[in-house]
Scaffold this active site. Structure first.
Site, PDB file in Angstrom:
ATOM      1  N   ALA A  11       0.811  -1.219   0.000  1.00  0.00           N
ATOM      2  CA  ALA A  11       0.000   0.000   0.000  1.00  0.00           C
ATOM      3  C   ALA A  11       0.849   1.275   0.000  1.00  0.00           C
ATOM      4  O   ALA A  11       0.359   2.347  -0.349  1.00  0.00           O
ATOM      5  CB  ALA A  11      -0.939   0.006   1.202  1.00  0.00           C
ATOM      6  N   SER A  12       2.109   1.166   0.372  1.00  0.00           N
ATOM      7  CA  SER A  12       2.976   2.342   0.473  1.00  0.00           C
ATOM      8  C   SER A  12       3.428   2.838  -0.895  1.00  0.00           C
ATOM      9  O   SER A  12       4.065   2.097  -1.645  1.00  0.00           O
ATOM     10  CB  SER A  12       4.209   1.993   1.313  1.00  0.00           C
ATOM     11  OG  SER A  12       5.235   2.954   1.134  1.00  0.00           O
ATOM     12  N   PRO A  13       3.140   4.106  -1.241  1.00  0.00           N
ATOM     13  CA  PRO A  13       3.604   4.641  -2.526  1.00  0.00           C
ATOM     14  C   PRO A  13       5.121   4.583  -2.709  1.00  0.00           C
ATOM     15  O   PRO A  13       5.593   4.186  -3.783  1.00  0.00           O
ATOM     16  CB  PRO A  13       3.073   6.079  -2.522  1.00  0.00           C
ATOM     17  CG  PRO A  13       1.886   6.037  -1.630  1.00  0.00           C
ATOM     18  CD  PRO A  13       2.244   5.062  -0.556  1.00  0.00           C
ATOM     19  N   ARG A  16       6.094   1.140  -3.670  1.00  0.00           N
ATOM     20  CA  ARG A  16       5.687   0.823  -5.040  1.00  0.00           C
ATOM     21  C   ARG A  16       6.615   1.459  -6.065  1.00  0.00           C
ATOM     22  O   ARG A  16       6.885   0.875  -7.121  1.00  0.00           O
ATOM     23  CB  ARG A  16       4.237   1.276  -5.263  1.00  0.00           C
ATOM     24  CG  ARG A  16       3.221   0.388  -4.567  1.00  0.00           C
ATOM     25  CD  ARG A  16       1.806   0.800  -4.928  1.00  0.00           C
ATOM     26  NE  ARG A  16       1.188   1.577  -3.880  1.00  0.00           N
ATOM     27  CZ  ARG A  16       0.570   2.729  -4.054  1.00  0.00           C
ATOM     28  NH1 ARG A  16       0.519   3.277  -5.255  1.00  0.00           N
ATOM     29  NH2 ARG A  16      -0.008   3.354  -3.044  1.00  0.00           N
TER      30      ARG A  16
END
Length: 222
Positions: A11-13, A16
């Site tokens: 979920a962490s930008p 990613r």
């Protein structure tokens, strides 16, 4: 090459963005999930790797690097077949660096984290309208960055695109992007979504974050 391990959460930008870079470089790596809600990042073992206890963290042969931009620049500089993702030309690199600093200081800190921090860790579901206004300002800046270029820092893909796409696909959880108002930004997002490894590296994680945000039933307040 050494053995690469990325510690993070889908979920962490910033995580990613690093996943996008690893896939772009076609590098083999292990991916170890760190459950922030269960405070695994505060464990003694993890603090030895990264005393700031953030994700992502990259491990290579006993060496540890954290902060997504530092990780991406390191990977491209060491393993890139060429310098297109992070140019050696100082003027071109300066543009990439500016976009990366914008992503950190404005998009992530003033935009996303200013909302998700209180939301996830203090259960503050009321979001001031001024936070949403900041997101609109961010979209306007991104549209400007794309005024005369195909990608965020020029006419070819760079790590600036990886960093910004991971963030902008998270900000849309709070404010949709109007294709009429932001046509260049909308086209750029579609261009990024067409990358073969996009869905596995960013698309799925962005959906996870979106679901986490939607589950909180936030309210926009004046």
């Amino acid at each position: 090459m050494g053995k690469l391990t990325l510690y993070g959460i889908d979920a962490s930008p910033p995580v990613r963005a690093c996943l996008l870079t690893l896939k772009a470089l076609n590098l083999p790596f292990d991916y170890k999930q760190v459950n922030l809600m269960q405070k695994e990042h505060l464990s003694e073992e993890y603090l030895k790797k990264n005393p700031q206890h953030t994700v992502p963290t990259l491990e290579e042969d006993g060496h540890f690097i954290w902060e997504s931009h530092a990780i991406m620049a390191y990977l491209v500089s060491k393993y890139g077949k060429d310098d297109t993702l992070y140019p050696k030309d100082l003027l071109k690199r300066a543009v990439v660096d500016q976009r990366l600093h914008f992503e950190t200081g404005v998009m992530f800190e003033r935009g996303l984290r200013s909302i998700t921090g209180p939301l996830f860790f203090r259960n503050q579901t009321e979001v001031p309208q001024q936070r949403i206004d900041v997101i609109v300002d961010i979209y306007n800046f991104l549209e400007t960055f794309l005024m005369d270029t195909t990608y965020m820092a020029g006419n070819h893909l760079t790590i600036a695109d990886f960093s910004i796409i991971s963030n902008v696909t998270s900000l849309v959880a709070f404010k949709d992007i109007d294709g009429t108002q932001f046509p260049k930004l909308t086209s750029w997002i579609k261009r990024m979504e067409s990358i073969p490894y996009y869905q596995e590296t960013n698309g799925n994680g962005a959906k996870q974050l979106m679901a986490m945000i939607k589950s909180k039933s936030i309210t926009i307040v004046p």
